[in-house]
Structure formats: C-alpha cells, structure tokens
Scaffold this motif. Structure first.
Motif, short mmCIF file in Angstrom:
data_model
loop_
_atom_site.label_atom_id
_atom_site.label_comp_id
_atom_site.label_asym_id
_atom_site.label_seq_id
_atom_site.Cartn_x
_atom_site.Cartn_y
_atom_site.Cartn_z
N LEU A 73 9.55 23.56 22.68
CA LEU A 73 10.67 22.53 22.67
C LEU A 73 12.70 23.30 22.69
O LEU A 73 13.24 22.14 22.56
N LEU A 74 12.78 24.21 21.96
CA LEU A 74 14.09 24.61 22.03
C LEU A 74 15.07 25.33 23.23
O LEU A 74 15.97 26.05 23.15
N LEU B 283 4.99 29.30 16.83
CA LEU B 283 5.59 29.48 17.83
C LEU B 283 6.03 29.17 19.07
O LEU B 283 6.70 29.26 19.74
N LEU B 284 5.30 28.83 19.39
CA LEU B 284 4.63 28.45 20.88
C LEU B 284 5.48 27.17 21.26
O LEU B 284 5.98 27.20 22.12
N PRO C 208 -14.07 19.30 14.50
CA PRO C 208 -13.66 20.68 14.12
C PRO C 208 -12.85 21.80 15.12
O PRO C 208 -13.56 21.19 16.43
N LEU C 209 -11.91 22.30 15.02
CA LEU C 209 -11.02 22.64 15.84
C LEU C 209 -10.82 24.07 15.05
O LEU C 209 -10.58 24.22 14.19
N PRO C 210 -10.59 25.00 16.14
CA PRO C 210 -9.27 26.53 15.31
C PRO C 210 -7.76 25.71 15.28
O PRO C 210 -7.16 24.93 15.36
N ALA C 211 -7.58 27.23 13.81
CA ALA C 211 -6.01 26.39 13.86
C ALA C 211 -5.71 28.56 14.14
O ALA C 211 -6.01 29.07 13.42
N SER C 212 -4.46 27.78 13.94
CA SER C 212 -3.44 29.10 13.87
C SER C 212 -2.08 28.58 13.90
O SER C 212 -1.36 27.65 14.63
N LEU D 221 -2.15 21.89 23.54
CA LEU D 221 -3.36 22.58 22.75
C LEU D 221 -2.87 23.63 21.18
O LEU D 221 -3.46 23.41 20.47
N ALA D 222 -1.04 23.55 21.82
CA ALA D 222 -0.50 24.25 20.50
C ALA D 222 -0.42 22.93 19.38
O ALA D 222 -0.31 23.26 18.48
#
Length: 557
Positions: A165-166, A159-160, A150-154, A62-63
């Motif tokens: 990954l870290l 950060l997620l 069409p997709l939301p974006a942020s 999702l991120a």
C-alpha cells in the motif's frame, strides 16, 4: 510477550494452507473482475491482464487472509471499491482512465460533479453493478469466513500489506506526475493505485493554479473527400534531425534512408518542431493536432483526434508500439481497432526490441483502408540497450569518452535498417497512400554536459519530418512543399485531411510554433518558437499562466 505473539505463526496443517491458497486465488479474481464485467457494458474499458500485476495482486490477497484481521481487510477493500467507482465511472463517461490531475479537478468542483453524476446515472448505472458485485462478495467473505474456515495466520502479513500500500505513495515522493500516467489497457485498480497515490502525495491540499481564460477562437472541422487507402505515421523516440546522415550529418548514420530518398526525389524531407519535450506530451499533441497552449479541455475531449477522424472515414485504426501502454493516455484509444504495446509481448520485445514491432507489423491483416501509427523506442536512453541484441557489429565503439554519443549514432544506424523495412512494407501496398516519419522529441547529446530530454532547449524540440506519398494526386504535398520547417501540428493537420477531416484554425499565425514542457496538464512551461530568415528563434520559456496573459508578443517575422 507482544513480540512473541507477533512473530510466532499458529500451528497449521495442509488443510489450512489449501484454504488460504484457494481464497487468495478467488480474491485475486474478484479484484480483477470489475474491469471485465464493465467490458460487457462499454467498449471504453480496454483493460488487459498483465502477468506481473496479477502475481502482485495475488500475493496481496494472500496477505489479507493471512493477517486474520477482517476489519482491516474490509477497510482496505472499501477504499479500493470507492476508488474503482470513480475510476470506472470516469471510463464509462469520458472514455479515458482517471489520472491524478482528474482527481484534483473533481474535488475542485464537487457541485458540478454531483449534478453530472445524477443526470448520467440512467446511462452509466452498470458501474455500480460492476464494482458492487465483486467487492460486495469479497467483503462478505472476509467478514464471514474467519473463524469458520481453518486458515493459517501471521502478523508478518501486516508488513507485506503495508509495503504494497505504501510503495506507490513512496514512489510519488521522488517521481513526477508523468510517472503515474494511467494506461487505457491497464487494470482499473492498477490505474487507481497510481492515480490516487500521486494525487495524495503531489496534489492533495494544494490550491489549483487557476489559468486565465484563453482568447483562442474555436477550430472548425469540415468533412472532405478522401480517397487514401493507407495512412501511416512512424514516430521514433528521441530522434534528432541533425544527427541523421539524410539531413547532412557528417557520419552516415542513415545509409538506407539516404538511398531511398535519393531514389524518390518527390518525397519531402524537412527539419521539424516537436510539440513537446516528453513523449507523453508530444504524442497527444501530434495525434490531437492542437497548436495553441492551454487547450486542456479540447485535448481531453478528443474532438480533434486522428484516430477518431480515421474511424469516422471508414479506416481501420492500428496502434503498434514497442513502448508501454501508458503512452495511450489522451491519444484517442477508444477509437482504436488494434492496439499492441510492450505489455502484450514482454518477452518478445525484451529479446528483439524494435525488431519485434516489425514482425508484429507483418502479422497485421489489412482492411481496405488503414490508419497505422508505429511507435518505436530505438533511440531512447540507454542507447546501446536498443541494438545490443543484433548480431551485426555496431559501426562506432560505444565505450570510452565518446561512448554515449557513439551509442546514440549506433542506435540511429540500427533504426535506419528498421525504417528501410517499414518503407518496403509501405511500398508493397496498393492504392493512394501516405507515410510520415518523425520523432516524438529530440535529445540533448552532451551540449553543456547535459543528456536526455525534458528540457525546453532547441536540441530537444528538433525532430526530422519525412513525408512520402504513393499513387497520390500531385497537389497532395503542396500544403507542405514550401515549408522550411514542419511542426507536429502541421503534420497532424495534414494527416487529418488525408483521413477525411480538414481542420480550420483561425488562430494560426505563419512561422509560429509552441513547444510544451514535460507535463501534459497543469501550469506547464511553454516555449514560443519563431521562424526567421537565419533560422528558428527559441524564446525564453514561460509558465502557461503568464503566457496566456502576455498580450505584448508580436507576431513572428
């Protein structure tokens, strides 16, 4: 202006979020697909779905979509695909998941690896298909759909993504390699993230310690007649023999076991010597009976493996464990017919602890011949957590100054009831049968202010060894009858013969044992232990590289 751009999501409607949820679910399925595609080509891949991991992978997917950065998503997915090519290739070729140490070994001999890859491609080419199809489709989706669907974006999604990954590399900064051991039943990508994180933090850029060649002669393996119908091995975590009432401890921590042994004087009861001070070291050496240190290749190949011997002789093989599936690394999991661990029944084990394992044992459908390994957690830290679910009050108070020591004794008392049920199940079977009860390692219980294991000290290598035979030839126990101590190696070799394979080890020296430190591979610390008329003599631990060069060590005795 930059801060506003970063923090303010675009205006979106239900259609945008519906598309996001659908694509996240599809992406999660594609990231899981390579394992299940490979299972159609080879039984070596034994990945199972784990609810917690699937949920984390879905949130990560999702991120990636929410970030609306196709190039970043493609770069990450290409990295995942490369890791999976190595991971699934290793599974296809060797039958075991890739570990951090395996990665270091691959990079240390790239010419040999390239040669092997080229020669093995005709047999193992499906790996390319299993990874290429789902990752190719996923990369195409990320390149084609943004701007068209069409997709939301942020930008908060970044950060997620970074946190996911870290997280494992950060964990590798304060945890040893044994915390990143791969599990044969875990998702390949999950194993890859663990292995590559541990390698990058712990091993990358460091020179390997080149161990001197060993002077040990090869083992001989001979097929021998076996008429056994059932062979059981019960391994309880952190089980120290001198705290068992059956071994003379002042507290009656094992009333039921003591009564059973009194009624069965033919059963053997001896103190034992563990092969290692950590579960993920001692179990591989117990189930791959290898006596001498520095035999990494022999251990990796699985040529001397009890599950392998059992299957070759027609036994149905069972691994039933109340612990994590990662313990299966290097135990010969490709030779298992039944494999059940904590991840298969998380709620059941959370509520019932080791008692759930006995319920699972009762649910098994026995074949004409069976080799069963039961792995219990009962005496592991924190001790009280293992028996708190029981309605019967614990015999000794587990709070106050003596609370932790009492809790350990309480956990043994709880284990005693479980062993009584296991022995009753074993005695109800028909035909020639054998059972061994031991610990994976011992435990420090406050000596010098120390608790737990992982240390090369006598308390941690001390384990019990209880051997029971039913409807068996009288000479079956003769090999162990005269031993004052029975080591994991000796127990494993004895079990191998019951399973149809005799191990002839020309390097064996009477009264000499080796206890391995907390790492399975690398330049581990090893302790030599010798029998003497007054007891065991634990020599000073040595690094493996020095031990192999030490030619001055006299035979024990």
């Amino acid at each position: 202006m930059l801060l506003a751009t970063f923090s303010r999501p675009r205006a979106t409607g239900w259609r945008h979020w519906r598309n996001l949820l659908a694509l996240s679910s599809l992406s999660c399925l594609l990231l899981l697909a390579d394992d299940f595609l490979q299972q159609g080509f080879t039984p070596n891949n034994r990945a199972e779905l784990e609810a917690g991991y699937v949920a984390a992978l879905w949130v990560f997917s999702l991120a990636l979509w929410l970030s609306q950065l196709p190039r970043l998503a493609v770069a990450i997915l290409l990295g995942f695909a490369l890791m999976q090519l190595l991971q699934l290739g290793n599974l296809s070729f060797f039958g075991e998941p890739l570990s951090a140490i395996d990665i270091q070994a691959l990079l240390g001999d790239t010419a040999e690896v390239r040669h092997t890859l080229w020669l093995s491609l005709p047999e193992h080419w499906p790996v390319l298909l299993c990874v290429g199809l789902p990752y190719g489709l996923l990369i195409a989706l990320h390149l084609y759909l943004p701007g068209r669907v069409p997709l939301p974006a942020s930008r908060w999604a970044l950060l997620l993504i970074a946190a996911v990954l870290l997280s494992k590399p950060y964990r590798a900064t304060y945890r040893n390699l044994d915390a990143f051991v791969p599990s044969p039943s875990r998702s390949g990508l999950h194993n890859s993230l663990n292995a590559f994180s541990a390698w990058a933090v712990r091993l990358a850029g460091r020179d390997d310690v080149v161990l001197p060649p060993t002077a040990y002669a090869p083992y001989g393996l001979a097929q021998v007649p076996s008429t056994a119908r059932h062979v059981w091995l019960v391994v309880a975590d952190s089980l120290r023999s001198d705290r068992l009432g059956a071994f003379g401890y002042e507290r009656n921590t094992t009333p039921k076991l003591s009564a059973y042994l009194a009624d069965n004087p033919q059963a053997l009861i001896r103190p034992g010597v563990a092969a290692g001070v950590a579960t993920d070291v001692s179990l591989p050496y117990l189930l791959n009976p290898i006596r001498e240190p520095g035999q990494d290749q022999r251990l990796r190949s699985g040529e001397i493996n009890l599950f392998r011997f059992a299957q070759a002789a027609g036994f149905r093989t069972h691994w039933l464990s109340s612990q994590e599936s990662k313990l299966l690394a290097h135990l010969g999991s490709r030779h298992l017919d039944v494999s059940i661990s904590r991840e298969d029944h998380p709620l059941r084990f959370l509520q019932r602890q080791d008692r759930a394992l006995l319920e699972i044992l009762d649910e098994q459908q026995w074949a004409p011949r069976n080799f069963v390994v039961l792995n219990l957690r009962t005496a592991h830290l924190p001790y009280a957590q293992n028996y708190r679910h029981e309605t019967t009050p614990a015999p000794w108070p587990d709070s106050g100054a003596e609370g932790q020591a009492n809790a350990y004794d309480n956990s043994l008392h709880y284990l005693d009831g479980l062993l009584a049920e296991i022995l009753a199940d074993f005695d109800r079977l028909d035909g020639e049968r054998y059972l061994i009860i031991t610990g994976d390692h011992g435990q420090r219980l406050g000596e010098g202010g120390h608790w737990g294991h992982n240390d090369l000290v006598p308390e941690v290598s001390d384990v019990p060894m209880i051997v029971v035979a039913r409807d068996a030839p009288t000479e079956a126990l003769a090999e162990l009858q005269d031993e004052r101590w029975i080591s994991h190696y000796e127990a494993g070799s004895w079990l191998a013969e019951r399973l149809g394979t005799r191990i002839d080890n020309p390097n064996r020296r009477p009264g000499e044992y080796f206890v391995h430190g907390k790492l399975l591979f690398s330049d581990n610390f090893v302790q030599r232990v010798c029998e003497s008329p007054t007891g065991l003599v634990h020599q000073a631990p040595q690094q493996l590289s020095k031990l192999l060069l030490d030619t001055s060590a006299a035979p024990c005795g």
